[in-house]
Design an enzyme around this catalytic site. Structure first.
Site, PDB file in Angstrom:
ATOM      1  N   HIS A   1       0.838  -1.193   0.000  1.00 12.91           N
ATOM      2  CA  HIS A   1       0.000   0.000   0.000  1.00 12.91           C
ATOM      3  C   HIS A   1       0.886   1.261   0.000  1.00 12.91           C
ATOM      4  CE1 HIS A   1      -3.698   2.315   1.119  1.00 12.91           C
ATOM      5  NE2 HIS A   1      -2.796   3.128   1.649  1.00 12.91           N
ATOM      6  N   GLU A   2       1.807   1.314   0.936  1.00 12.58           N
ATOM      7  CA  GLU A   2       2.665   2.509   1.038  1.00 12.58           C
ATOM      8  C   GLU A   2       3.593   2.607  -0.171  1.00 12.58           C
ATOM      9  OE1 GLU A   2       1.647   4.576   3.074  1.00 12.58           O
ATOM     10  OE2 GLU A   2       0.462   3.241   4.353  1.00 12.58           O
TER      11      GLU A   2
ATOM     12  N   HIS B   1       1.778   4.536  -2.750  1.00 15.36           N
ATOM     13  CA  HIS B   1       1.925   5.979  -2.506  1.00 15.36           C
ATOM     14  C   HIS B   1       3.334   6.441  -2.903  1.00 15.36           C
ATOM     15  CE1 HIS B   1      -1.845   6.799  -0.494  1.00 15.36           C
ATOM     16  NE2 HIS B   1      -1.652   5.893   0.438  1.00 15.36           N
TER      17      HIS B   1
ATOM     18  N   GLU C   1      -4.540   7.904  -3.023  1.00 17.08           N
ATOM     19  CA  GLU C   1      -5.040   6.635  -2.491  1.00 17.08           C
ATOM     20  C   GLU C   1      -5.315   5.631  -3.618  1.00 17.08           C
ATOM     21  OE1 GLU C   1      -4.782   6.037   0.562  1.00 17.08           O
ATOM     22  OE2 GLU C   1      -6.061   4.329   1.023  1.00 17.08           O
TER      23      GLU C   1
HETATM   24 ZN    ZN Z   1      -3.133   5.196   1.791  1.00 12.85          ZN
END
Ligand code: ZN
Length: 503
Positions: A267-268, A271, A297
Protein backbone atom coordinates in the site's frame (compact mmCIF):
# COMPACT_ATOMS: atom_id res chain seq x y z
CA UNK A 1 6.74 44.27 -12.39
CA UNK A 2 6.61 42.59 -15.76
CA UNK A 3 4.44 39.47 -15.69
CA UNK A 4 7.26 37.05 -16.65
CA UNK A 5 9.36 38.35 -13.75
CA UNK A 6 6.32 38.13 -11.44
CA UNK A 7 5.85 34.49 -12.44
CA UNK A 8 9.53 33.79 -11.72
CA UNK A 9 9.17 35.33 -8.29
CA UNK A 10 6.07 33.19 -7.59
CA UNK A 11 8.08 30.07 -8.52
CA UNK A 12 10.90 31.12 -6.20
CA UNK A 13 8.49 31.67 -3.34
CA UNK A 14 6.64 28.41 -4.03
CA UNK A 15 9.93 26.49 -3.90
CA UNK A 16 10.88 28.17 -0.66
CA UNK A 17 7.55 27.16 0.93
CA UNK A 18 8.06 23.62 -0.36
CA UNK A 19 11.49 23.51 1.29
CA UNK A 20 9.99 24.61 4.59
CA UNK A 21 7.22 22.02 4.24
CA UNK A 22 9.76 19.29 3.43
CA UNK A 23 11.71 20.15 6.60
CA UNK A 24 8.47 19.68 8.57
CA UNK A 25 7.85 16.36 6.79
CA UNK A 26 11.30 15.12 7.66
CA UNK A 27 10.90 16.12 11.31
CA UNK A 28 7.47 14.47 11.29
CA UNK A 29 8.95 11.25 9.87
CA UNK A 30 11.69 11.32 12.49
CA UNK A 31 9.11 11.85 15.23
CA UNK A 32 7.31 8.65 14.18
CA UNK A 33 10.46 6.54 13.73
CA UNK A 34 13.57 7.41 15.78
CA UNK A 35 12.92 10.43 17.98
CA UNK A 36 13.73 9.61 21.63
CA UNK A 37 10.71 10.17 23.85
CA UNK A 38 12.50 12.94 25.75
CA UNK A 39 12.80 15.00 22.60
CA UNK A 40 9.10 15.35 21.83
CA UNK A 41 8.57 18.71 23.50
CA UNK A 42 11.57 20.27 21.75
CA UNK A 43 10.36 18.72 18.48
CA UNK A 44 7.05 20.49 19.06
CA UNK A 45 8.93 23.83 19.19
CA UNK A 46 10.78 23.02 15.96
CA UNK A 47 7.57 22.07 14.18
CA UNK A 48 5.74 25.17 15.43
CA UNK A 49 8.54 27.44 14.18
CA UNK A 50 8.48 25.88 10.71
CA UNK A 51 4.67 26.01 10.57
CA UNK A 52 4.77 29.68 11.55
CA UNK A 53 7.38 30.54 8.91
CA UNK A 54 5.39 28.64 6.28
CA UNK A 55 2.15 30.39 7.21
CA UNK A 56 3.86 33.80 7.16
CA UNK A 57 5.17 33.21 3.64
CA UNK A 58 1.94 31.67 2.36
CA UNK A 59 -0.13 34.64 3.50
CA UNK A 60 2.34 37.37 2.44
CA UNK A 61 0.23 40.01 0.62
CA UNK A 62 2.99 40.24 -2.01
CA UNK A 63 1.88 36.79 -3.24
CA UNK A 64 -1.56 38.26 -3.96
CA UNK A 65 -0.01 41.17 -5.87
CA UNK A 66 2.21 38.84 -7.92
CA UNK A 67 -0.76 36.62 -8.73
CA UNK A 68 -2.79 39.62 -9.88
CA UNK A 69 0.16 40.51 -12.14
CA UNK A 70 0.25 37.16 -13.95
CA UNK A 71 -3.47 36.31 -13.99
CA UNK A 72 -4.89 37.28 -17.36
CA UNK A 73 -1.41 37.64 -18.88
CA UNK A 74 -0.05 35.65 -21.85
CA UNK A 75 1.76 33.33 -19.45
CA UNK A 76 -1.50 31.63 -18.51
CA UNK A 77 -3.19 31.83 -21.92
CA UNK A 78 -3.03 28.05 -22.44
CA UNK A 79 -5.02 26.58 -19.52
CA UNK A 80 -3.21 23.23 -19.79
CA UNK A 81 0.28 24.75 -19.60
CA UNK A 82 2.42 24.21 -16.48
CA UNK A 83 2.34 27.96 -15.86
CA UNK A 84 -1.46 28.15 -15.93
CA UNK A 85 -1.79 25.13 -13.66
CA UNK A 86 0.67 26.59 -11.17
CA UNK A 87 -1.05 29.97 -11.11
CA UNK A 88 -4.49 28.36 -10.72
CA UNK A 89 -3.32 26.28 -7.75
CA UNK A 90 -1.33 29.10 -6.13
CA UNK A 91 -4.47 31.24 -6.30
CA UNK A 92 -6.55 28.50 -4.75
CA UNK A 93 -4.05 28.03 -1.92
CA UNK A 94 -3.61 31.76 -1.35
CA UNK A 95 -7.36 32.37 -1.14
CA UNK A 96 -7.79 29.49 1.29
CA UNK A 97 -5.10 30.61 3.74
CA UNK A 98 -5.92 34.31 3.59
CA UNK A 99 -9.65 33.83 4.11
CA UNK A 100 -9.02 32.34 7.54
CA UNK A 101 -8.44 34.77 10.41
CA UNK A 102 -5.24 34.04 12.30
CA UNK A 103 -7.17 33.69 15.58
CA UNK A 104 -9.29 30.88 14.10
CA UNK A 105 -6.24 29.05 12.72
CA UNK A 106 -4.54 29.20 16.12
CA UNK A 107 -7.71 28.15 17.96
CA UNK A 108 -8.11 25.18 15.62
CA UNK A 109 -4.48 24.11 16.11
CA UNK A 110 -4.83 24.37 19.88
CA UNK A 111 -8.20 22.63 20.10
CA UNK A 112 -7.38 19.75 17.75
CA UNK A 113 -4.09 19.18 19.55
CA UNK A 114 -5.90 18.78 22.90
CA UNK A 115 -8.82 16.93 21.29
CA UNK A 116 -6.44 14.29 19.95
CA UNK A 117 -4.99 13.69 23.41
CA UNK A 118 -8.51 13.57 24.88
CA UNK A 119 -9.50 11.16 22.13
CA UNK A 120 -6.66 8.81 23.12
CA UNK A 121 -7.90 8.81 26.73
CA UNK A 122 -11.58 8.49 25.80
CA UNK A 123 -10.83 5.59 23.46
CA UNK A 124 -8.82 3.85 26.18
CA UNK A 125 -11.78 4.23 28.54
CA UNK A 126 -14.22 3.48 25.69
CA UNK A 127 -16.24 6.48 26.82
CA UNK A 128 -17.68 8.77 24.17
CA UNK A 129 -19.10 11.05 26.87
CA UNK A 130 -15.54 12.10 27.80
CA UNK A 131 -14.72 13.04 24.24
CA UNK A 132 -18.05 14.64 23.37
CA UNK A 133 -17.25 18.26 24.46
CA UNK A 134 -14.05 18.16 22.40
CA UNK A 135 -15.77 16.82 19.34
CA UNK A 136 -18.38 19.56 19.72
CA UNK A 137 -15.61 22.15 19.92
CA UNK A 138 -13.85 20.76 16.83
CA UNK A 139 -17.03 20.69 14.74
CA UNK A 140 -17.91 24.20 15.95
CA UNK A 141 -14.55 25.54 14.79
CA UNK A 142 -14.64 23.59 11.52
CA UNK A 143 -18.06 25.09 10.83
CA UNK A 144 -16.54 28.55 11.29
CA UNK A 145 -13.64 27.61 9.04
CA UNK A 146 -16.02 26.33 6.38
CA UNK A 147 -18.09 29.53 6.60
CA UNK A 148 -14.95 31.66 5.99
CA UNK A 149 -13.85 29.49 3.08
CA UNK A 150 -17.18 28.90 1.38
CA UNK A 151 -18.43 32.51 1.37
CA UNK A 152 -22.03 31.40 1.30
CA UNK A 153 -21.45 28.23 -0.74
CA UNK A 154 -21.73 24.68 0.55
CA UNK A 155 -19.88 24.30 3.86
CA UNK A 156 -19.00 20.62 3.45
CA UNK A 157 -17.56 21.26 -0.02
CA UNK A 158 -15.34 23.98 1.42
CA UNK A 159 -13.76 21.42 3.75
CA UNK A 160 -13.65 18.61 1.17
CA UNK A 161 -11.80 20.97 -1.18
CA UNK A 162 -8.75 20.88 1.09
CA UNK A 163 -8.20 17.20 0.27
CA UNK A 164 -9.95 16.69 -3.06
CA UNK A 165 -9.89 20.02 -4.92
CA UNK A 166 -12.95 20.48 -7.10
CA UNK A 167 -14.98 17.60 -5.64
CA UNK A 168 -18.55 18.23 -4.47
CA UNK A 169 -20.26 16.52 -1.57
CA UNK A 170 -23.59 16.31 -3.41
CA UNK A 171 -21.99 14.39 -6.33
CA UNK A 172 -20.22 12.05 -3.95
CA UNK A 173 -23.46 11.45 -2.07
CA UNK A 174 -25.21 10.20 -5.21
CA UNK A 175 -22.23 8.12 -6.28
CA UNK A 176 -21.78 6.60 -2.84
CA UNK A 177 -25.47 5.72 -2.60
CA UNK A 178 -25.17 3.76 -5.85
CA UNK A 179 -22.06 2.09 -4.53
CA UNK A 180 -23.79 1.17 -1.28
CA UNK A 181 -26.79 -0.26 -3.11
CA UNK A 182 -24.43 -2.71 -4.87
CA UNK A 183 -22.12 -3.42 -1.94
CA UNK A 184 -24.63 -4.28 0.78
CA UNK A 185 -26.13 -7.29 -1.07
CA UNK A 186 -22.65 -8.45 -2.12
CA UNK A 187 -21.47 -8.45 1.51
CA UNK A 188 -24.64 -10.30 2.54
CA UNK A 189 -24.17 -12.93 -0.21
CA UNK A 190 -20.56 -13.53 0.88
CA UNK A 191 -21.61 -13.77 4.54
CA UNK A 192 -24.26 -16.33 3.56
CA UNK A 193 -21.89 -18.50 1.51
CA UNK A 194 -20.68 -21.83 2.92
CA UNK A 195 -17.57 -21.74 0.71
CA UNK A 196 -14.47 -19.63 1.23
CA UNK A 197 -11.33 -19.39 3.34
CA UNK A 198 -11.04 -20.05 7.06
CA UNK A 199 -9.85 -17.39 9.48
CA UNK A 200 -6.59 -18.94 10.62
CA UNK A 201 -5.21 -20.67 7.53
CA UNK A 202 -2.08 -18.50 7.19
CA UNK A 203 -1.20 -18.01 10.86
CA UNK A 204 2.30 -19.24 11.74
CA UNK A 205 5.86 -18.24 12.39
CA UNK A 206 7.04 -15.30 10.25
CA UNK A 207 10.34 -13.93 11.61
CA UNK A 208 10.24 -10.14 11.39
CA UNK A 209 13.68 -9.81 9.74
CA UNK A 210 12.53 -12.11 6.93
CA UNK A 211 9.26 -10.20 6.53
CA UNK A 212 11.32 -7.06 6.09
CA UNK A 213 13.55 -8.67 3.46
CA UNK A 214 10.58 -10.14 1.57
CA UNK A 215 8.69 -6.83 1.70
CA UNK A 216 11.69 -4.92 0.36
CA UNK A 217 12.27 -7.51 -2.35
CA UNK A 218 8.69 -7.18 -3.63
CA UNK A 219 8.74 -3.37 -3.26
CA UNK A 220 11.88 -3.17 -5.40
CA UNK A 221 10.44 -5.62 -7.94
CA UNK A 222 7.33 -3.50 -8.53
CA UNK A 223 9.53 -0.45 -9.04
CA UNK A 224 10.10 1.28 -5.69
CA UNK A 225 13.58 2.80 -5.91
CA UNK A 226 15.53 2.18 -2.68
CA UNK A 227 18.28 4.54 -3.87
CA UNK A 228 15.60 7.21 -3.53
CA UNK A 229 13.63 5.86 -0.61
CA UNK A 230 13.63 3.66 2.47
CA UNK A 231 11.41 1.46 4.61
CA UNK A 232 11.22 1.78 8.40
CA UNK A 233 9.01 0.51 11.23
CA UNK A 234 6.30 2.61 12.94
CA UNK A 235 3.14 2.10 14.98
CA UNK A 236 1.01 3.39 12.09
CA UNK A 237 2.21 2.79 8.52
CA UNK A 238 2.55 5.84 6.27
CA UNK A 239 4.41 7.27 3.29
CA UNK A 240 5.99 10.68 3.14
CA UNK A 241 7.60 12.30 0.12
CA UNK A 242 10.37 14.47 1.54
CA UNK A 243 11.55 15.71 -1.85
CA UNK A 244 13.15 14.58 -5.11
CA UNK A 245 15.19 11.48 -4.40
CA UNK A 246 13.80 10.96 -0.90
CA UNK A 247 10.52 9.08 -0.39
CA UNK A 248 10.01 7.19 2.87
CA UNK A 249 7.56 4.44 3.70
CA UNK A 250 6.88 2.63 6.96
CA UNK A 251 5.09 -0.50 8.13
CA UNK A 252 4.56 -2.57 11.30
CA UNK A 253 5.20 -6.27 11.74
CA UNK A 254 3.28 -9.10 13.39
CA UNK A 255 5.49 -12.19 13.82
CA UNK A 256 2.44 -14.52 13.59
CA UNK A 257 0.84 -13.05 10.48
CA UNK A 258 2.73 -11.81 7.47
CA UNK A 259 -0.18 -10.30 5.57
CA UNK A 260 -0.67 -7.13 7.65
CA UNK A 261 2.89 -5.90 7.17
CA UNK A 262 3.14 -7.17 3.60
CA UNK A 263 0.01 -5.49 2.27
CA UNK A 264 0.87 -2.45 4.38
CA UNK A 265 4.20 -2.24 2.54
CA UNK A 266 2.56 -2.69 -0.84
CA UNK A 267 0.00 0.00 0.00
CA UNK A 268 2.66 2.51 1.04
CA UNK A 269 4.79 1.49 -1.96
CA UNK A 270 1.86 2.54 -4.15
CA UNK A 271 1.93 5.98 -2.51
CA UNK A 272 5.72 5.98 -2.78
CA UNK A 273 5.71 5.16 -6.51
CA UNK A 274 3.48 8.19 -7.07
CA UNK A 275 5.88 10.43 -5.12
CA UNK A 276 8.89 8.99 -6.95
CA UNK A 277 7.09 9.47 -10.26
CA UNK A 278 6.46 13.21 -9.84
CA UNK A 279 8.50 15.36 -12.21
CA UNK A 280 11.57 16.57 -10.26
CA UNK A 281 11.95 19.51 -12.68
CA UNK A 282 8.68 20.88 -11.28
CA UNK A 283 9.46 20.19 -7.63
CA UNK A 284 8.23 22.87 -5.29
CA UNK A 285 5.42 23.99 -7.60
CA UNK A 286 1.93 22.48 -8.00
CA UNK A 287 3.01 20.84 -11.27
CA UNK A 288 5.43 18.75 -9.23
CA UNK A 289 2.95 17.78 -6.51
CA UNK A 290 0.34 15.05 -6.16
CA UNK A 291 -3.08 16.16 -7.40
CA UNK A 292 -5.37 15.01 -4.56
CA UNK A 293 -5.69 12.56 -1.70
CA UNK A 294 -8.18 10.50 -3.72
CA UNK A 295 -5.73 10.00 -6.58
CA UNK A 296 -2.92 9.32 -4.10
CA UNK A 297 -5.04 6.63 -2.49
CA UNK A 298 -5.89 5.21 -5.92
CA UNK A 299 -2.19 4.47 -6.42
CA UNK A 300 -1.81 2.70 -3.08
CA UNK A 301 -5.00 0.68 -3.45
CA UNK A 302 -4.19 -0.28 -7.02
CA UNK A 303 -0.88 -1.87 -5.99
CA UNK A 304 -2.21 -3.28 -2.74
CA UNK A 305 -5.45 -4.79 -4.02
CA UNK A 306 -5.70 -4.96 -7.81
CA UNK A 307 -2.09 -6.15 -8.13
CA UNK A 308 -1.10 -7.56 -4.73
CA UNK A 309 -4.26 -9.53 -4.02
CA UNK A 310 -4.51 -11.01 -7.51
CA UNK A 311 -3.93 -14.68 -8.20
CA UNK A 312 -1.46 -13.92 -10.99
CA UNK A 313 0.75 -11.84 -8.69
CA UNK A 314 1.09 -14.81 -6.33
CA UNK A 315 1.63 -17.24 -9.15
CA UNK A 316 5.01 -15.54 -9.33
CA UNK A 317 5.59 -14.64 -5.67
CA UNK A 318 4.16 -17.58 -3.68
CA UNK A 319 7.06 -19.92 -4.58
CA UNK A 320 9.45 -17.22 -3.35
CA UNK A 321 7.38 -16.64 -0.18
CA UNK A 322 7.41 -20.41 0.49
CA UNK A 323 11.20 -20.42 0.44
CA UNK A 324 11.35 -17.43 2.81
CA UNK A 325 8.58 -18.65 5.19
CA UNK A 326 8.87 -22.40 4.88
CA UNK A 327 7.13 -23.53 8.05
CA UNK A 328 3.78 -21.74 7.62
CA UNK A 329 3.55 -21.76 3.81
CA UNK A 330 5.17 -24.92 2.42
CA UNK A 331 1.91 -26.85 2.29
CA UNK A 332 -0.38 -24.00 1.17
CA UNK A 333 -1.54 -24.18 -2.45
CA UNK A 334 -1.99 -21.13 -4.66
CA UNK A 335 -5.80 -21.20 -4.66
CA UNK A 336 -6.03 -21.56 -0.88
CA UNK A 337 -3.45 -18.84 -0.39
CA UNK A 338 -5.26 -16.52 -2.77
CA UNK A 339 -8.57 -17.16 -1.00
CA UNK A 340 -6.97 -16.62 2.42
CA UNK A 341 -5.53 -13.19 1.57
CA UNK A 342 -8.94 -12.20 0.19
CA UNK A 343 -11.06 -13.27 3.11
CA UNK A 344 -14.18 -11.14 3.56
CA UNK A 345 -15.91 -10.62 6.88
CA UNK A 346 -17.91 -7.66 8.20
CA UNK A 347 -15.84 -6.38 11.11
CA UNK A 348 -15.96 -3.40 13.43
CA UNK A 349 -12.62 -1.72 12.69
CA UNK A 350 -12.12 0.23 9.46
CA UNK A 351 -8.33 -0.13 9.22
CA UNK A 352 -8.62 -3.92 9.43
CA UNK A 353 -11.46 -4.20 6.92
CA UNK A 354 -11.20 -6.25 3.74
CA UNK A 355 -11.53 -4.87 0.22
CA UNK A 356 -15.29 -5.54 -0.04
CA UNK A 357 -16.53 -4.15 3.27
CA UNK A 358 -13.99 -1.30 3.51
CA UNK A 359 -16.00 1.24 1.56
CA UNK A 360 -19.07 0.71 3.75
CA UNK A 361 -16.99 1.87 6.72
CA UNK A 362 -16.13 5.00 4.75
CA UNK A 363 -19.69 5.68 3.60
CA UNK A 364 -20.86 5.59 7.21
CA UNK A 365 -18.29 8.21 8.23
CA UNK A 366 -19.03 10.34 5.17
CA UNK A 367 -22.78 10.35 5.89
CA UNK A 368 -22.27 11.14 9.57
CA UNK A 369 -19.77 13.96 9.07
CA UNK A 370 -21.94 15.57 6.42
CA UNK A 371 -24.88 15.46 8.82
CA UNK A 372 -22.72 16.78 11.67
CA UNK A 373 -21.28 19.72 9.77
CA UNK A 374 -24.66 20.59 8.29
CA UNK A 375 -26.35 20.43 11.70
CA UNK A 376 -28.74 17.56 10.87
CA UNK A 377 -27.00 15.39 13.49
CA UNK A 378 -25.99 16.53 16.99
CA UNK A 379 -22.63 15.37 18.36
CA UNK A 380 -24.32 13.75 21.35
CA UNK A 381 -26.27 11.45 19.01
CA UNK A 382 -23.17 10.14 17.21
CA UNK A 383 -22.86 6.78 19.06
CA UNK A 384 -26.49 5.92 18.35
CA UNK A 385 -26.30 6.95 14.69
CA UNK A 386 -23.02 5.06 14.29
CA UNK A 387 -24.50 1.86 15.68
CA UNK A 388 -27.63 2.14 13.54
CA UNK A 389 -25.57 2.45 10.35
CA UNK A 390 -23.24 -0.45 11.21
CA UNK A 391 -26.31 -2.60 11.75
CA UNK A 392 -27.91 -1.52 8.52
CA UNK A 393 -24.87 -1.66 6.18
CA UNK A 394 -22.68 -4.35 7.72
CA UNK A 395 -25.10 -6.33 9.85
CA UNK A 396 -22.98 -5.97 13.00
CA UNK A 397 -23.33 -4.02 16.25
CA UNK A 398 -20.36 -2.31 17.94
CA UNK A 399 -20.25 -3.57 21.54
CA UNK A 400 -18.67 -0.33 22.83
CA UNK A 401 -17.51 3.16 21.80
CA UNK A 402 -13.86 2.12 21.40
CA UNK A 403 -14.82 -0.31 18.66
CA UNK A 404 -17.48 2.10 17.42
CA UNK A 405 -17.37 5.85 16.94
CA UNK A 406 -14.11 6.38 18.85
CA UNK A 407 -11.91 4.22 16.61
CA UNK A 408 -10.56 6.88 14.21
CA UNK A 409 -8.45 9.92 15.05
CA UNK A 410 -9.58 11.94 11.99
CA UNK A 411 -12.37 14.01 13.52
CA UNK A 412 -10.31 14.78 16.64
CA UNK A 413 -7.57 16.05 14.34
CA UNK A 414 -10.07 18.28 12.51
CA UNK A 415 -9.92 16.18 9.34
CA UNK A 416 -13.52 16.65 8.15
CA UNK A 417 -14.04 15.84 4.47
CA UNK A 418 -11.03 13.51 4.47
CA UNK A 419 -12.79 10.12 4.72
CA UNK A 420 -14.44 10.17 1.27
CA UNK A 421 -11.01 10.35 -0.39
CA UNK A 422 -10.41 6.74 0.68
CA UNK A 423 -13.41 5.54 -1.29
CA UNK A 424 -12.60 7.84 -4.19
CA UNK A 425 -9.19 6.17 -4.22
CA UNK A 426 -10.76 2.71 -4.46
CA UNK A 427 -13.07 3.79 -7.29
CA UNK A 428 -10.29 5.52 -9.24
CA UNK A 429 -8.01 2.52 -8.72
CA UNK A 430 -10.52 0.15 -10.32
CA UNK A 431 -11.07 2.51 -13.27
CA UNK A 432 -7.34 3.02 -13.85
CA UNK A 433 -6.58 -0.67 -13.56
CA UNK A 434 -9.25 -1.57 -16.14
CA UNK A 435 -7.94 0.96 -18.63
CA UNK A 436 -4.28 -0.01 -18.12
CA UNK A 437 -5.29 -3.64 -18.56
CA UNK A 438 -7.05 -2.84 -21.84
CA UNK A 439 -4.25 -0.57 -23.13
CA UNK A 440 -1.48 -3.01 -22.25
CA UNK A 441 -3.31 -6.13 -23.40
CA UNK A 442 -3.69 -8.21 -20.24
CA UNK A 443 -1.77 -7.27 -17.11
CA UNK A 444 -2.22 -10.63 -15.41
CA UNK A 445 0.04 -12.39 -17.91
CA UNK A 446 2.89 -10.02 -17.11
CA UNK A 447 2.30 -10.38 -13.35
CA UNK A 448 2.75 -14.16 -13.55
CA UNK A 449 6.21 -13.44 -15.00
CA UNK A 450 6.96 -10.98 -12.20
CA UNK A 451 6.85 -8.11 -14.66
CA UNK A 452 5.27 -4.87 -13.38
CA UNK A 453 7.18 -2.39 -15.50
CA UNK A 454 4.42 -1.92 -18.07
CA UNK A 455 1.81 -0.99 -15.48
CA UNK A 456 4.17 1.39 -13.69
CA UNK A 457 5.18 3.09 -16.95
CA UNK A 458 1.47 3.53 -17.80
CA UNK A 459 0.77 5.13 -14.40
CA UNK A 460 3.84 7.34 -14.69
CA UNK A 461 2.66 8.65 -18.04
CA UNK A 462 -1.06 8.97 -17.29
CA UNK A 463 -1.01 10.08 -13.64
CA UNK A 464 2.34 10.75 -11.95
CA UNK A 465 4.04 13.01 -14.49
CA UNK A 466 1.20 15.52 -14.70
CA UNK A 467 1.29 16.59 -11.07
CA UNK A 468 -1.55 19.10 -10.67
CA UNK A 469 -1.79 20.03 -14.36
CA UNK A 470 -5.45 18.92 -14.30
CA UNK A 471 -7.90 18.58 -11.44
CA UNK A 472 -8.22 15.01 -10.13
CA UNK A 473 -11.50 14.21 -11.89
CA UNK A 474 -10.18 15.56 -15.22
CA UNK A 475 -6.90 13.73 -14.87
CA UNK A 476 -8.70 10.41 -14.38
CA UNK A 477 -11.11 11.19 -17.20
CA UNK A 478 -8.17 11.82 -19.53
CA UNK A 479 -6.47 8.62 -18.40
CA UNK A 480 -9.52 6.37 -18.62
CA UNK A 481 -11.87 8.11 -21.05
CA UNK A 482 -14.72 8.04 -18.52
CA UNK A 483 -15.92 10.03 -15.52
CA UNK A 484 -15.95 8.84 -11.94
CA UNK A 485 -17.87 5.56 -11.89
CA UNK A 486 -18.51 2.95 -9.18
CA UNK A 487 -19.21 0.09 -11.62
CA UNK A 488 -15.63 -0.98 -12.46
CA UNK A 489 -14.96 -1.60 -8.75
CA UNK A 490 -18.20 -3.53 -8.33
CA UNK A 491 -17.47 -5.61 -11.45
CA UNK A 492 -14.00 -6.55 -10.24
CA UNK A 493 -15.27 -7.42 -6.75
CA UNK A 494 -18.11 -9.55 -8.11
CA UNK A 495 -15.72 -11.38 -10.39
CA UNK A 496 -13.02 -12.13 -7.80
CA UNK A 497 -15.30 -12.89 -4.85
CA UNK A 498 -17.82 -14.74 -6.97
CA UNK A 499 -15.10 -17.31 -7.63
CA UNK A 500 -13.71 -17.43 -4.08
CA UNK A 501 -17.10 -17.69 -2.37
CA UNK A 502 -19.01 -19.52 -5.10
CA UNK A 503 -21.71 -16.83 -5.36
ZN1 ZN B 1 -3.13 5.20 1.79
Amino acid sequence: MESRAAYGELVRRSRERALLASCSSLLGWDEQTYLPRGGSSFRGDQMALLAGLHHERATDPVVGELLAEVEGSDIVADPDSPEAANVREWRRGFDRVTRLPRSLVEELARTTSIAQQEWVEARKASDFGKFRPWLEAVFGLKRQEAACLSRGGDVYDALLDEYEPGARGADLKTLFEDLRADLVPLVAAIAGSDQGPKASSLVGDYPVDRQQVFGEMVAAAVGFDFEKGRLDTTAHPFCTGIGPGDTRITTRFDPRDFSGAFFGVLHEVGHGLYEQGLDPAHHGTPMGEAVSLGVHESQSRLWENAVGRSRSFWEHWLPVARRVFREPLHAVGLDDFHAAINRVEPTLIRVEADEVTYNLHILIRFELEQALIGGALAVEDVPEAWTAKYREYLGITPPDDARGCLQDIHWAAGLIGYFPTYTLGNLYAAQLYDKADADLGGLERSFTRGDFAGLLAWLREKIHRDGQRYRAADLVRRATGTGLDHRPLIRSLRCKYGRIYGI
